[in-house]
Write a protein that holds these residues in place. Structure first.
Motif, mmCIF file in Angstrom:
data_model
loop_
_atom_site.group_PDB
_atom_site.id
_atom_site.type_symbol
_atom_site.label_atom_id
_atom_site.label_comp_id
_atom_site.label_asym_id
_atom_site.label_seq_id
_atom_site.Cartn_x
_atom_site.Cartn_y
_atom_site.Cartn_z
ATOM 1 N N SER A 110 0.839 -1.203 0.000
ATOM 2 C CA SER A 110 0.000 0.000 0.000
ATOM 3 C C SER A 110 0.875 1.254 0.000
ATOM 4 O O SER A 110 2.020 1.220 0.447
ATOM 5 N N PRO A 111 0.351 2.367 -0.501
ATOM 6 C CA PRO A 111 1.133 3.610 -0.606
ATOM 7 C C PRO A 111 1.730 4.020 0.742
ATOM 8 O O PRO A 111 1.050 4.037 1.757
ATOM 9 N N ASP A 112 3.016 4.296 0.731
ATOM 10 C CA ASP A 112 3.707 4.759 1.926
ATOM 11 C C ASP A 112 4.571 5.943 1.529
ATOM 12 O O ASP A 112 4.164 6.761 0.700
ATOM 13 N N TYR A 113 5.769 6.021 2.049
ATOM 14 C CA TYR A 113 6.589 7.216 1.863
ATOM 15 C C TYR A 113 7.211 7.313 0.467
ATOM 16 O O TYR A 113 7.203 8.368 -0.153
ATOM 17 N N ALA A 114 7.760 6.192 -0.044
ATOM 18 C CA ALA A 114 8.491 6.244 -1.320
ATOM 19 C C ALA A 114 8.200 5.007 -2.159
ATOM 20 O O ALA A 114 7.989 3.910 -1.641
ATOM 21 N N LEU A 115 8.207 5.184 -3.475
ATOM 22 C CA LEU A 115 8.053 4.086 -4.428
ATOM 23 C C LEU A 115 9.336 3.285 -4.485
ATOM 24 O O LEU A 115 10.424 3.849 -4.553
ATOM 25 N N MET A 116 9.227 1.951 -4.444
ATOM 26 C CA MET A 116 10.385 1.097 -4.714
ATOM 27 C C MET A 116 10.286 0.646 -6.162
ATOM 28 O O MET A 116 9.366 -0.089 -6.540
ATOM 29 N N ILE A 117 11.206 1.111 -6.983
ATOM 30 C CA ILE A 117 11.114 0.892 -8.422
ATOM 31 C C ILE A 117 11.792 -0.430 -8.786
ATOM 32 O O ILE A 117 12.932 -0.677 -8.419
ATOM 33 N N ARG A 118 11.039 -1.305 -9.483
ATOM 34 C CA ARG A 118 11.498 -2.656 -9.786
ATOM 35 C C ARG A 118 11.602 -2.876 -11.286
ATOM 36 O O ARG A 118 11.077 -2.103 -12.082
ATOM 37 N N THR A 119 12.244 -3.977 -11.670
ATOM 38 C CA THR A 119 12.359 -4.326 -13.083
ATOM 39 C C THR A 119 10.988 -4.446 -13.729
ATOM 40 O O THR A 119 10.767 -3.974 -14.841
ATOM 41 N N VAL A 120 10.036 -5.068 -13.016
ATOM 42 C CA VAL A 120 8.706 -5.272 -13.585
ATOM 43 C C VAL A 120 8.016 -3.944 -13.884
ATOM 44 O O VAL A 120 7.240 -3.825 -14.839
ATOM 45 N N ASP A 121 8.308 -2.909 -13.094
ATOM 46 C CA ASP A 121 7.711 -1.596 -13.344
ATOM 47 C C ASP A 121 8.240 -0.998 -14.648
ATOM 48 O O ASP A 121 7.493 -0.377 -15.408
ATOM 49 N N PHE A 122 9.544 -1.188 -14.888
ATOM 50 C CA PHE A 122 10.113 -0.721 -16.157
ATOM 51 C C PHE A 122 9.537 -1.499 -17.330
ATOM 52 O O PHE A 122 9.216 -0.940 -18.373
ATOM 53 N N GLU A 123 9.420 -2.827 -17.158
ATOM 54 C CA GLU A 123 8.924 -3.662 -18.256
ATOM 55 C C GLU A 123 7.485 -3.307 -18.625
ATOM 56 O O GLU A 123 7.115 -3.284 -19.792
ATOM 57 N N LYS A 124 6.658 -3.044 -17.607
ATOM 58 C CA LYS A 124 5.261 -2.675 -17.868
ATOM 59 C C LYS A 124 5.131 -1.204 -18.239
ATOM 60 O O LYS A 124 4.076 -0.779 -18.688
ATOM 61 N N ASP A 125 6.236 -0.437 -18.028
ATOM 62 C CA ASP A 125 6.208 1.018 -18.218
ATOM 63 C C ASP A 125 5.037 1.614 -17.443
ATOM 64 O O ASP A 125 4.282 2.438 -17.936
ATOM 65 N N ASN A 126 4.907 1.136 -16.205
ATOM 66 C CA ASN A 126 3.791 1.566 -15.350
ATOM 67 C C ASN A 126 4.317 1.699 -13.929
ATOM 68 O O ASN A 126 4.726 0.707 -13.314
ATOM 69 N N PHE A 127 4.309 2.920 -13.413
ATOM 70 C CA PHE A 127 4.851 3.188 -12.086
ATOM 71 C C PHE A 127 3.754 3.640 -11.123
ATOM 72 O O PHE A 127 4.031 4.272 -10.104
ATOM 73 N N GLU A 128 2.505 3.280 -11.465
ATOM 74 C CA GLU A 128 1.359 3.690 -10.648
ATOM 75 C C GLU A 128 0.593 2.493 -10.098
ATOM 76 O O GLU A 128 0.139 2.524 -8.956
ATOM 77 N N ASP A 137 -0.008 -1.670 -9.149
ATOM 78 C CA ASP A 137 0.691 -2.887 -8.717
ATOM 79 C C ASP A 137 2.155 -2.620 -8.422
ATOM 80 O O ASP A 137 3.043 -3.387 -8.820
ATOM 81 N N VAL A 138 2.413 -1.530 -7.721
ATOM 82 C CA VAL A 138 3.786 -1.166 -7.384
ATOM 83 C C VAL A 138 4.053 -1.438 -5.902
ATOM 84 O O VAL A 138 3.146 -1.776 -5.145
#
Length: 481
Positions: free
Chosen positions: A71-89, A91-92
């Motif tokens: 769930s949304p907290d202080y900071a996004l943890m950016i993962r490989t899957v986020d880059f692959e989906k080109d979606n940072f909003e 299922d992060v």
């Protein structure tokens, strides 16, 4: 047959003292010689930072100080899957303020270059401008170049043909495939003229501009759809206590509490109460199953075999692409996807849909993907694809799986999925937004390809000739900056 003759002295100077023949493939050596014929330096001498998730301490310290949250907290943890989906909003993952500060060396601000360490090792990404606090995810390296080397130019070099080959050369053949810091540092990088680097920088900015425009248009289409259903501000809420009738369990043939969570009922009620009505997916499309020849049929090149990992709502990616032979393709070509079909995943990550609005190359899709063909004039294919990717279908899948990690969406459940039927004018509005979104994303990819080929041409010839070619290609696209 390919072979290379290498002096022993050269093996001693390679990262990790590589003696395996794979490291000395002719294509790798040709690339090295080409880069070495230019003004160049090793990447390790050109960067101010090369770090990873575990750079701040032991695994024990990480376990005690870093909790990864859904769930949304202080900071996004950016993962490989986020880059692959080109979606940072959607299922992060997130981390707390304490974890973000504990992982201080891996704070991400935008523009950093990310390289996969494990699995799809050597795959390169760049962090887009996200305007939020970000922390680096696991199994990735983060690179910041020193002043004098443009970060966007470095990114384009690493993803172009020559950078890709040099990173691929340094990946170890162990399972899982991996690349280490010293190998990354040893990559030779051409030092091209600053004005040419700036030209590439501007191209990448245009790439981000059109990519973001495409995302925003798609978001508008999603918002329009949810607004029609009265779900624009709907938030999923998990209830600990609720009451249902025994007759409901009998009707659904389900006795697990998760199936009857009120959040699912809210979605179903919104669909069933919609003024335009609804229908089951099985009544709107013809569904064709795909095929699974087995991993023993995979080969390094040939006809693409598209798996769920290659599928997203925006594209068919070449991420870890597998191939099959021409002979096997001819045996299986009845499974060739066709223009006008929707590809829909049912396994691994079910509920991802992609509309084929153009003639496709030769390919076969895996058994985890269904092929849908519109069989009812009530819905437009662009509209139906957006609905399949939307929260209302995702929640139906989640409900059918009983709240567990979803690995399989049965064909009978796929057919029973209910789809709201918006009036034709609204569907066309959504269709036009989706089409413009895909046009902008397609243009963004074309710009990135121009940048990549421009860097390759500058290496093969010179910056002046590459610059002229870039200008001519941009003129064809009617792009000026």
């Amino acid at each position: 047959m390919q072979y290379s003759v290498i002096p022993l002295q050269k093996t001693i100077t390679t990262p990790n003292f590589r003696l395996d023949a794979e490291f000395y493939k002719p294509s790798y050596l040709v690339t090295e010689n080409l880069i070495n014929s230019k003004n160049n330096d090793n990447l390790g001498n050109l960067i101010s930072a090369l770090t990873d998730y575990h750079a701040n301490g032991s695994y024990e310290n990480l376990r005690g100080n870093v909790e990864i949250l859904d769930s949304p907290d202080y900071a996004l943890m950016i993962r490989t899957v986020d880059f692959e989906k080109d979606n940072f909003e959607n299922d992060v993952k997130y981390v707390s303020e304490h974890a973000y500060n504990f992982l201080k060396k891996t704070k991400v601000f935008g523009g950093e270059i990310i390289i996969n360490k494990i699995g799809n090792a050597g795959k390169v990404y760049i962090v887009p401008p996200l305007n939020k606090k970000i922390s680096l995810g696991m199994n990735q390296f983060m690179i910041r170049p020193k002043e004098g080397l443009n970060n966007y130019f470095l990114y384009v070099f690493l993803v172009c043909k020559y950078g890709h080959l040099l990173l691929e050369q340094r990946v170890t053949g162990a399972v899982p495939l991996s690349i280490d810091k010293e190998s990354v540092r040893s990559v030779p990088v051409p030092i091209l003229k600053k004005d040419f680097q700036e030209k590439i920088h501007k191209l990448v900015e245009q790439y981000f501009l059109f990519s973001n425009q495409g995302k925003n248009l798609y978001f508008q289409a999603e918002q329009l759809f949810l607004s029609e259903l009265g779900l624009l501000d709907w938030k999923s809420k998990h209830e600990l206590v609720f009451v249902k009738n025994f007759s409901d369990s009998q009707k659904a043939e389900r006795f697990d509490a998760e199936y009857f969570q009120p959040k699912y009922e809210e979605i179903i009620d919104a669909i069933k109460k919609y003024k335009g009505g609804f229908d089951k997916l099985g009544n709107l499309v013809k569904i064709k199953k795909s095929v699974e020849p087995g991993s023993e049929a995979y080969q390094e090149n040939g006809i693409p075999f598209v798996r769920v990992s290659n599928l997203s709502k925006f594209e068919l990616s070449d991420n870890n692409q597998q191939f099959i032979s021409e002979e096997l393709y001819n045996e299986l070509k009845t499974h060739q996807p066709k223009k006008g079909e929707i590809l829909l995943s049912k396994d691994a990550t079910p509920g991802m849909a992609y509309y084929l609005n153009e003639e496709t190359q030769k390919m076969i899709v895996s058994g985890g993907i269904l092929r849908l063909k519109i069989d009812n004039r009530q819905v437009l294919p662009e509209y139906l694809t957006l609905v399949l990717n939307s929260v209302i279908v995702q929640k139906q899948i989640e409900r059918d799986a009983g709240g567990s990690i979803i690995n399989h969406w049965r064909p009978d459940q796929v057919k029973a999925t209910i789809i709201p039927i918006l009036e034709n004018g609204k569907q066309k509005e959504i269709m036009e937004l989706v089409e413009k979104s895909f046009d902008d994303r397609k243009l963004s990819k074309s710009i990135l390809e121009i940048a990549k080929r421009g860097v390759e041409m500058a290496i093969e010839k010179n910056e002046e000739e590459a610059g002229k070619w870039i200008n001519s290609e941009l003129a064809k696209l009617e792009i000026k900056f």
